[in-house]
Design a protein around this motif. Structure first.
Motif, PDB file in Angstrom:
ATOM      1  N   ALA A  45       9.094  15.138  61.375  1.00 21.29           N
ATOM      2  CA  ALA A  45       9.881  16.098  60.593  1.00 21.29           C
ATOM      3  C   ALA A  45       8.986  17.003  59.756  1.00 21.29           C
ATOM      4  O   ALA A  45       9.305  18.174  59.535  1.00 21.29           O
ATOM      5  N   PHE A  46       7.849  16.467  59.310  1.00 19.67           N
ATOM      6  CA  PHE A  46       6.918  17.259  58.493  1.00 19.67           C
ATOM      7  C   PHE A  46       6.149  18.270  59.339  1.00 19.67           C
ATOM      8  O   PHE A  46       5.945  19.417  58.932  1.00 19.67           O
ATOM      9  N   ILE A  47       5.724  17.855  60.539  1.00 20.40           N
ATOM     10  CA  ILE A  47       4.848  18.690  61.358  1.00 20.40           C
ATOM     11  C   ILE A  47       5.617  19.715  62.179  1.00 20.40           C
ATOM     12  O   ILE A  47       5.107  20.801  62.479  1.00 20.40           O
ATOM     13  N   LEU A  48       6.868  19.409  62.545  1.00 22.83           N
ATOM     14  CA  LEU A  48       7.637  20.312  63.393  1.00 22.83           C
ATOM     15  C   LEU A  48       7.728  21.740  62.842  1.00 22.83           C
ATOM     16  O   LEU A  48       7.578  22.705  63.610  1.00 22.83           O
ATOM     17  N   PRO A  49       7.955  21.937  61.532  1.00 21.71           N
ATOM     18  CA  PRO A  49       7.967  23.319  61.025  1.00 21.71           C
ATOM     19  C   PRO A  49       6.660  24.059  61.259  1.00 21.71           C
ATOM     20  O   PRO A  49       6.667  25.282  61.471  1.00 21.71           O
ATOM     21  N   PHE A  50       5.513  23.330  61.223  1.00 22.54           N
ATOM     22  CA  PHE A  50       4.235  23.985  61.520  1.00 22.54           C
ATOM     23  C   PHE A  50       4.251  24.577  62.923  1.00 22.54           C
ATOM     24  O   PHE A  50       3.823  25.713  63.141  1.00 22.54           O
ATOM     25  N   LEU A  51       4.738  23.789  63.892  1.00 27.92           N
ATOM     26  CA  LEU A  51       4.741  24.238  65.279  1.00 27.92           C
ATOM     27  C   LEU A  51       5.666  25.431  65.481  1.00 27.92           C
ATOM     28  O   LEU A  51       5.357  26.353  66.228  1.00 27.92           O
ATOM     29  N   VAL A  56       5.243  32.950  62.523  1.00 29.65           N
ATOM     30  CA  VAL A  56       6.048  33.759  61.601  1.00 29.65           C
ATOM     31  C   VAL A  56       5.429  33.750  60.203  1.00 29.65           C
ATOM     32  O   VAL A  56       5.363  34.780  59.532  1.00 29.65           O
ATOM     33  N   ALA A  57       4.951  32.576  59.779  1.00 25.71           N
ATOM     34  CA  ALA A  57       4.348  32.461  58.448  1.00 25.71           C
ATOM     35  C   ALA A  57       3.126  33.352  58.322  1.00 25.71           C
ATOM     36  O   ALA A  57       2.916  33.997  57.286  1.00 25.71           O
ATOM     37  N   GLY A  58       2.316  33.421  59.393  1.00 23.93           N
ATOM     38  CA  GLY A  58       1.122  34.257  59.334  1.00 23.93           C
ATOM     39  C   GLY A  58       1.455  35.719  59.092  1.00 23.93           C
ATOM     40  O   GLY A  58       0.804  36.394  58.279  1.00 23.93           O
ATOM     41  N   VAL A  59       2.472  36.216  59.773  1.00 22.56           N
ATOM     42  CA  VAL A  59       2.868  37.614  59.592  1.00 22.56           C
ATOM     43  C   VAL A  59       3.399  37.845  58.185  1.00 22.56           C
ATOM     44  O   VAL A  59       3.064  38.847  57.533  1.00 22.56           O
ATOM     45  N   MET A  60       4.214  36.929  57.688  1.00 21.30           N
ATOM     46  CA  MET A  60       4.774  37.101  56.348  1.00 21.30           C
ATOM     47  C   MET A  60       3.689  37.067  55.283  1.00 21.30           C
ATOM     48  O   MET A  60       3.734  37.820  54.303  1.00 21.30           O
ATOM     49  N   ILE A  61       2.687  36.197  55.472  1.00 23.03           N
ATOM     50  CA  ILE A  61       1.593  36.128  54.498  1.00 23.03           C
ATOM     51  C   ILE A  61       0.782  37.418  54.517  1.00 23.03           C
ATOM     52  O   ILE A  61       0.319  37.890  53.476  1.00 23.03           O
ATOM     53  N   ASP A  62       0.599  38.011  55.701  1.00 23.32           N
ATOM     54  CA  ASP A  62      -0.108  39.286  55.790  1.00 23.32           C
ATOM     55  C   ASP A  62       0.693  40.417  55.151  1.00 23.32           C
ATOM     56  O   ASP A  62       0.119  41.357  54.591  1.00 23.32           O
ATOM     57  N   VAL A 100      14.779  14.899  55.886  1.00 17.90           N
ATOM     58  CA  VAL A 100      15.138  16.230  55.379  1.00 17.90           C
ATOM     59  C   VAL A 100      14.083  16.721  54.395  1.00 17.90           C
ATOM     60  O   VAL A 100      13.630  17.878  54.454  1.00 17.90           O
ATOM     61  N   ALA A 101      13.668  15.829  53.479  1.00 15.86           N
ATOM     62  CA  ALA A 101      12.654  16.201  52.497  1.00 15.86           C
ATOM     63  C   ALA A 101      11.325  16.517  53.178  1.00 15.86           C
ATOM     64  O   ALA A 101      10.631  17.473  52.797  1.00 15.86           O
ATOM     65  N   ALA A 102      10.972  15.732  54.209  1.00 14.84           N
ATOM     66  CA  ALA A 102       9.724  15.978  54.929  1.00 14.84           C
ATOM     67  C   ALA A 102       9.759  17.331  55.631  1.00 14.84           C
ATOM     68  O   ALA A 102       8.760  18.063  55.645  1.00 14.84           O
ATOM     69  N   ALA A 103      10.899  17.688  56.218  1.00 16.64           N
ATOM     70  CA  ALA A 103      11.026  18.985  56.879  1.00 16.64           C
ATOM     71  C   ALA A 103      10.887  20.127  55.880  1.00 16.64           C
ATOM     72  O   ALA A 103      10.208  21.132  56.148  1.00 16.64           O
ATOM     73  N   ILE A 107       7.993  22.967  55.803  1.00 18.77           N
ATOM     74  CA  ILE A 107       8.201  24.421  55.738  1.00 18.77           C
ATOM     75  C   ILE A 107       7.331  25.025  54.636  1.00 18.77           C
ATOM     76  O   ILE A 107       6.679  26.057  54.826  1.00 18.77           O
ATOM     77  N   GLY A 108       7.312  24.376  53.474  1.00 14.86           N
ATOM     78  CA  GLY A 108       6.474  24.867  52.377  1.00 14.86           C
ATOM     79  C   GLY A 108       5.012  24.893  52.748  1.00 14.86           C
ATOM     80  O   GLY A 108       4.302  25.876  52.494  1.00 14.86           O
ATOM     81  N   ASN A 109       4.515  23.821  53.374  1.00 14.42           N
ATOM     82  CA  ASN A 109       3.111  23.752  53.746  1.00 14.42           C
ATOM     83  C   ASN A 109       2.752  24.738  54.845  1.00 14.42           C
ATOM     84  O   ASN A 109       1.602  25.178  54.938  1.00 14.42           O
ATOM     85  N   THR A 110       3.723  25.087  55.696  1.00 13.51           N
ATOM     86  CA  THR A 110       3.475  26.070  56.743  1.00 13.51           C
ATOM     87  C   THR A 110       3.044  27.404  56.143  1.00 13.51           C
ATOM     88  O   THR A 110       2.221  28.126  56.720  1.00 13.51           O
TER      89      THR A 110
END
Length: 236
Positions: A45-51, A56-62, A100-103, A107-110
């Motif tokens: 549940a924690f790693i799935l958001p990374f995948l 998308v996160a990279g573009v938003m951070i840029d 749920v908390a891990a997901a 998302i935050g860590n992504t």
């Protein structure tokens, strides 16, 4: 360098407290389920958001302010941990709540780590990058050593509620550290200008950029397989 150290201290304290919470919650989860699969699902549940969300996160951070991205990531983490704290304190915590908390943490860590890593290059001069890289390695490895020791020592005295409380407080410490420092936005490069456009073409440009550089792609594959097999051992 001083600004980086302020952010680094806030982050390493928060990561240490989060590691304590993860260790204490893993004990609670195993007591409830007696299942290694149930524990492994927390990592899934924690790693799935990374995948799913990393491109998308990279573009938003840029596109957006990196300090704001880091603060929003901390906010997602404090919501997740605060929710677990309230559920446990009221006697309503169930094992699936941890998924749920891990997901949400995932998302935050992504967004957190790419924004943090990218911000470093704009905060410190090149001659300091060696020192910074050493401190970042300490931030990644140090809590893995000390968090279980501290959690195991404190758990009999303050319980899971106390450890979760420490975790919540340190999230605000990390956000406070971000508030007091200036993190400059990077200057636009030729590659950045070439990639600019609508959202999805920028996502695709990130993949093209990597695949056009075999050495960078090879480095990605080393990390991919290293993390894959180390994850199996970590679960055990």
């Amino acid at each position: 360098m001083n600004a980086f150290l302020v952010v680094w201290i806030g982050q390493i304290v928060s990561v240490l407290a989060s590691g304590m919470s993860q260790f204490a919650l893993s004990i609670w989860l195993y007591e409830q389920t007696q299942s290694a699969t149930a524990m492994a699902m927390v990592n899934v549940a924690f790693i799935l958001p990374f995948l799913l969300l990393s491109p998308v996160a990279g573009v938003m951070i840029d596109r957006y302010n990196r300090k704001l991205m880091m603060m929003l990531s901390d906010l997602a983490a404090v919501i997740a941990t605060g929710g677990i704290f309230l559920l446990y304190a009221t006697g309503r915590l169930e094992f699936w709540h941890l998924y749920v908390a891990a997901a949400l943490n995932g998302i935050g860590n992504t967004f957190q780590w790419p924004a943090y890593s990218a911000a470093i290059s704009t905060m410190v001069p090149k001659e300091q990058l060696g020192r910074v890289n050493g401190l970042m390695s300490l931030q990644e490895a140090g809590p893995n050593v000390f968090a279980p020791l501290l959690a195991g020592a404190l758990l009999p005295f303050i319980g899971l509620t106390g450890i979760l409380s420490i975790d919540v407080v340190t999230f605000f410490l990390a956000v406070g550290a971000l508030l007091v420092v200036f993190i400059p936005q990077p200057a636009r490069t030729a590659s950045g200008v070439e990639a600019s456009g609508s959202f999805w073409p920028e996502v695709q440009y990130g993949f093209r950029y990597i695949f056009q550089r075999p050495s960078l792609l090879g480095l990605q594959m080393v990390f991919f397989f290293g993390n894959l097999f180390s994850g199996i051992g970590f679960t055990v």
